[in-house]
Design a protein around this motif. Structure first.
Motif, PDB file in Angstrom:
ATOM      1  N   ARG A  73      31.546 -33.909 -21.027  1.00  0.00           N
ATOM      2  CA  ARG A  73      31.128 -33.823 -19.737  1.00  0.00           C
ATOM      3  C   ARG A  73      31.072 -35.389 -19.220  1.00  0.00           C
ATOM      4  NH1 ARG A  73      29.316 -29.498 -22.297  1.00  0.00           N
ATOM      5  NH2 ARG A  73      28.751 -27.879 -21.313  1.00  0.00           N
ATOM      6  N   ASN A  74      31.517 -36.347 -20.132  1.00  0.00           N
ATOM      7  CA  ASN A  74      31.442 -37.641 -19.538  1.00  0.00           C
ATOM      8  C   ASN A  74      32.292 -38.442 -20.671  1.00  0.00           C
ATOM      9  OD1 ASN A  74      31.058 -40.190 -18.500  1.00  0.00           O
ATOM     10  ND2 ASN A  74      28.902 -40.389 -18.987  1.00  0.00           N
ATOM     11  N   PRO A  75      33.502 -38.701 -20.085  1.00  0.00           N
ATOM     12  CA  PRO A  75      34.343 -39.352 -21.070  1.00  0.00           C
ATOM     13  C   PRO A  75      33.957 -40.788 -21.427  1.00  0.00           C
ATOM     14  CG  PRO A  75      35.204 -39.143 -18.825  1.00  0.00           C
ATOM     15  CD  PRO A  75      34.196 -38.403 -18.968  1.00  0.00           C
ATOM     16  N   ARG A  76      32.944 -41.461 -20.715  1.00  0.00           N
ATOM     17  CA  ARG A  76      32.400 -42.782 -21.046  1.00  0.00           C
ATOM     18  C   ARG A  76      31.307 -42.649 -22.081  1.00  0.00           C
ATOM     19  NH1 ARG A  76      31.441 -45.507 -14.985  1.00  0.00           N
ATOM     20  NH2 ARG A  76      33.572 -45.315 -14.206  1.00  0.00           N
ATOM     21  N   TYR A  77      30.880 -41.386 -22.289  1.00  0.00           N
ATOM     22  CA  TYR A  77      29.658 -41.216 -23.198  1.00  0.00           C
ATOM     23  C   TYR A  77      30.232 -41.836 -24.782  1.00  0.00           C
ATOM     24  CZ  TYR A  77      26.678 -39.021 -26.886  1.00  0.00           C
ATOM     25  OH  TYR A  77      25.850 -38.846 -27.985  1.00  0.00           O
ATOM     26  N   ARG A  78      29.250 -42.556 -25.407  1.00  0.00           N
ATOM     27  CA  ARG A  78      29.206 -43.018 -26.528  1.00  0.00           C
ATOM     28  C   ARG A  78      28.152 -42.499 -27.768  1.00  0.00           C
ATOM     29  NH1 ARG A  78      33.386 -43.234 -24.877  1.00  0.00           N
ATOM     30  NH2 ARG A  78      34.770 -44.736 -24.437  1.00  0.00           N
ATOM     31  N   GLN A  79      28.485 -42.303 -28.848  1.00  0.00           N
ATOM     32  CA  GLN A  79      27.254 -41.684 -29.616  1.00  0.00           C
ATOM     33  C   GLN A  79      26.158 -42.428 -29.763  1.00  0.00           C
ATOM     34  OE1 GLN A  79      30.754 -42.182 -30.309  1.00  0.00           O
ATOM     35  NE2 GLN A  79      31.549 -40.747 -31.659  1.00  0.00           N
ATOM     36  N   GLU A  80      26.365 -43.860 -29.593  1.00  0.00           N
ATOM     37  CA  GLU A  80      25.003 -44.560 -29.760  1.00  0.00           C
ATOM     38  C   GLU A  80      24.089 -44.368 -28.720  1.00  0.00           C
ATOM     39  OE1 GLU A  80      28.437 -47.520 -28.441  1.00  0.00           O
ATOM     40  OE2 GLU A  80      28.021 -45.766 -29.967  1.00  0.00           O
ATOM     41  N   TRP A  81      24.460 -43.739 -27.461  1.00  0.00           N
ATOM     42  CA  TRP A  81      23.851 -43.432 -26.282  1.00  0.00           C
ATOM     43  C   TRP A  81      22.632 -42.660 -26.589  1.00  0.00           C
ATOM     44  CZ3 TRP A  81      27.202 -42.790 -21.421  1.00  0.00           C
ATOM     45  CH2 TRP A  81      27.815 -44.231 -21.003  1.00  0.00           C
ATOM     46  N   LEU A  82      22.887 -41.405 -27.401  1.00  0.00           N
ATOM     47  CA  LEU A  82      22.125 -40.336 -27.790  1.00  0.00           C
ATOM     48  C   LEU A  82      21.023 -40.986 -28.717  1.00  0.00           C
ATOM     49  CD1 LEU A  82      21.111 -37.566 -27.341  1.00  0.00           C
ATOM     50  CD2 LEU A  82      22.721 -36.895 -29.536  1.00  0.00           C
ATOM     51  N   ASP A  83      21.479 -41.809 -29.803  1.00  0.00           N
ATOM     52  CA  ASP A  83      20.617 -42.319 -30.693  1.00  0.00           C
ATOM     53  C   ASP A  83      19.476 -43.180 -29.882  1.00  0.00           C
ATOM     54  OD1 ASP A  83      22.091 -41.196 -32.639  1.00  0.00           O
ATOM     55  OD2 ASP A  83      23.327 -43.078 -33.042  1.00  0.00           O
ATOM     56  N   ASP A  84      19.989 -43.889 -29.033  1.00  0.00           N
ATOM     57  CA  ASP A  84      18.931 -44.722 -28.050  1.00  0.00           C
ATOM     58  C   ASP A  84      17.970 -43.905 -27.419  1.00  0.00           C
ATOM     59  OD1 ASP A  84      18.619 -47.479 -26.464  1.00  0.00           O
ATOM     60  OD2 ASP A  84      18.747 -45.721 -24.957  1.00  0.00           O
ATOM     61  N   ARG A  85      18.258 -43.026 -26.720  1.00  0.00           N
ATOM     62  CA  ARG A  85      17.227 -42.158 -26.121  1.00  0.00           C
ATOM     63  C   ARG A  85      16.287 -41.338 -27.166  1.00  0.00           C
ATOM     64  NH1 ARG A  85      17.510 -45.091 -22.599  1.00  0.00           N
ATOM     65  NH2 ARG A  85      16.273 -43.568 -21.202  1.00  0.00           N
ATOM     66  N   ILE A  86      16.866 -41.074 -28.246  1.00  0.00           N
ATOM     67  CA  ILE A  86      15.965 -40.486 -29.282  1.00  0.00           C
ATOM     68  C   ILE A  86      15.040 -41.179 -30.071  1.00  0.00           C
ATOM     69  CG2 ILE A  86      15.861 -38.803 -31.315  1.00  0.00           C
ATOM     70  CD1 ILE A  86      18.354 -37.521 -30.242  1.00  0.00           C
ATOM     71  N   GLU A  87      15.827 -42.474 -30.561  1.00  0.00           N
ATOM     72  CA  GLU A  87      15.008 -43.285 -31.474  1.00  0.00           C
ATOM     73  C   GLU A  87      14.260 -44.515 -30.828  1.00  0.00           C
ATOM     74  OE1 GLU A  87      17.803 -44.580 -34.323  1.00  0.00           O
ATOM     75  OE2 GLU A  87      18.505 -42.307 -34.912  1.00  0.00           O
ATOM     76  N   ARG A  88      14.877 -44.978 -29.795  1.00  0.00           N
ATOM     77  CA  ARG A  88      14.118 -45.956 -28.998  1.00  0.00           C
ATOM     78  C   ARG A  88      13.385 -45.744 -27.696  1.00  0.00           C
ATOM     79  NH1 ARG A  88      18.427 -47.707 -31.837  1.00  0.00           N
ATOM     80  NH2 ARG A  88      20.083 -46.740 -30.483  1.00  0.00           N
TER      81      ARG A  88
END
Length: 411
Positions: A73-88
């Motif tokens: 859905r977004n070719p700019r997406y990076r795996q660490e983005w999801l970690d940031d929203r969940i963990e921080r």
């Protein structure tokens, strides 16, 4: 039941489903949440809210489901983005719908009722057998240590294996490794709300007390059971466009089919209407199908989906309901991960190919991380699809983008 109202044309409905699932242009006056950016971790919050949840899966033949769903859905997406929203940021939390899933933290007040539903085994009867391998003493021991020591993962406990009454069947004989007592105990507390996933250590969940993970504003808020049922049915139906009560119930797995039937019938002629959907074979649905009245014009006028070729995760929300995908899109798709190799029709990890508002093929792909290349193991175009050089070139470009996202080269 009431009379059937509008007929939703097949192409318009397909376009609407693609837009509702974040793969197409948004509606005018769109009622669903929308990402405000495409180039920062905050984008994840908006997309997960739009989808309702994102499924988590550990299979990494290409990339784990939650990451590939967002990347498509977004070719700019990076795996660490999801970690940031969940963990921080703690704007998302991990729990369970029909499977492990990531949800917006602001739905946590509703999820308290889901915890209660799970506690009573109203979700799936098989879970009762799975969790029978732990005792109250095991459950208390896990909570006591986490309360005292802070976040822990199953391997921080002794390796004693959990045992169940499997009616004479040995799971290990079938290749299913037995989890430890601690793992099952922690999962029970997670599924019933006492624990929450604070982070992951590679793939392994690290648990802490929910009160130390979920923001206080969401833990403090309370909703009634009636509000919960209304929320689960309304939000599920909105994201499905039009659906049967069984499909509404299955969306979050948060209510029973009977509850969904009752909700639809109570709302009928108020803000819910009965409709028919034109299927891919030009037949129309005959079972009761419902939609929100205010969404009918949006669905009928859905704009064309992007023509560019995209590769979807086998666990993408657009195709989660395999039967619905076959009937609406004319695309017969199944995950063959657990099918023995010789019995597979296609392959282990086959990605659907979406172009515009139709599925044009499927490709079996594997990220060989030892050799650091993305390999294509098989390619099948749907009947009537022209495998032109231009289409193959578009597929190759998408494979190159996927390889880069996985951190490998295109083999």
């Amino acid at each position: 039941m009431g009379e059937i109202g509008a007929l939703l044309p097949n192409r318009a409905f397909r376009r609407a489903l693609i837009s509702l699932s974040g793969l197409g242009p948004e509606f005018q006056d769109d009622p669903l949440p929308s990402p405000t950016t495409t180039s920062s971790p905050e984008w994840v919050d908006g997309m997960v809210a739009r989808l309702g949840f994102v499924q988590v899966d550990a299979v990494s033949a290409v990339e784990r489901a939650q990451h590939q769903i967002l990347f498509s859905r977004n070719p700019r997406y990076r795996q660490e983005w999801l970690d940031d929203r969940i963990e921080r940021a703690r704007t998302l939390f991990e729990n369970w719908t029909h499977d492990a899933a990531i949800l917006p933290s602001d739905v946590y007040p509703y999820w308290r009722h889901f915890f209660e539903r799970f506690r009573k085994y109203e979700v799936h009867p098989g879970y009762k057998r799975y969790f029978s391998g732990v005792t109250k003493r095991d459950l208390d021991r896990v909570l006591t240590r986490i309360r005292r020591e802070g976040p822990l993962k199953p391997r921080d406990f002794d390796p004693e294996k959990a045992r169940w009454d499997w009616a004479g069947v040995d799971p290990e004989a079938k290749g299913i490794p037995l989890p430890t007592v601690a793992k099952v105990a922690m999962e029970w507390h997670w599924r019933t709300g006492k624990l929450a996933v604070t982070r992951r250590d590679k793939r392994e969940k690290v648990y802490d007390l929910a009160e130390r993970v979920v923001p206080e504003e969401h833990r403090r808020r309370r909703v009634s059971r009636a509000e919960y049922v209304d929320w689960a049915c309304r939000q599920g139906l909105r994201r499905l466009g039009a659906a049967t009560p069984a499909q509404i119930a299955r969306f979050f797995q948060a209510v029973s089919t009977e509850q969904a039937i009752g909700w639809c019938e109570r709302r009928l002629r108020r803000d819910v209407v009965r409709v028919a959907v034109e299927l891919a074979n030009r037949d129309r649905t005959t079972a009761p199908v419902y939609a929100l009245a205010e969404d009918l014009d949006r669905i009928a006028s859905a704009r064309a989906a992007p023509r560019r070729l995209r590769l979807l995760s086998p666990f993408d929300p657009l195709i989660h309901d395999r039967q619905r995908t076959a009937r609406v899109f004319g695309f017969d798709y199944a995950v063959e991960i657990f099918v023995p190799r010789k019995k597979r029709k296609y392959g282990y990890f086959v990605l659907p190919i979406l172009e515009g508002d139709r599925f044009t093929g499927r490709v079996d792909v594997k990220a060989d991380r030892k050799q650091r290349v993305l390999r294509v193991l098989g390619l099948w175009w749907e009947a009537g699809v022209d495998a032109s050089p231009q289409r193959r070139a578009r597929l190759e470009r998408e494979l190159e983008r996927l390889a880069a996202f996985c951190g490998v080269a295109r083999g």
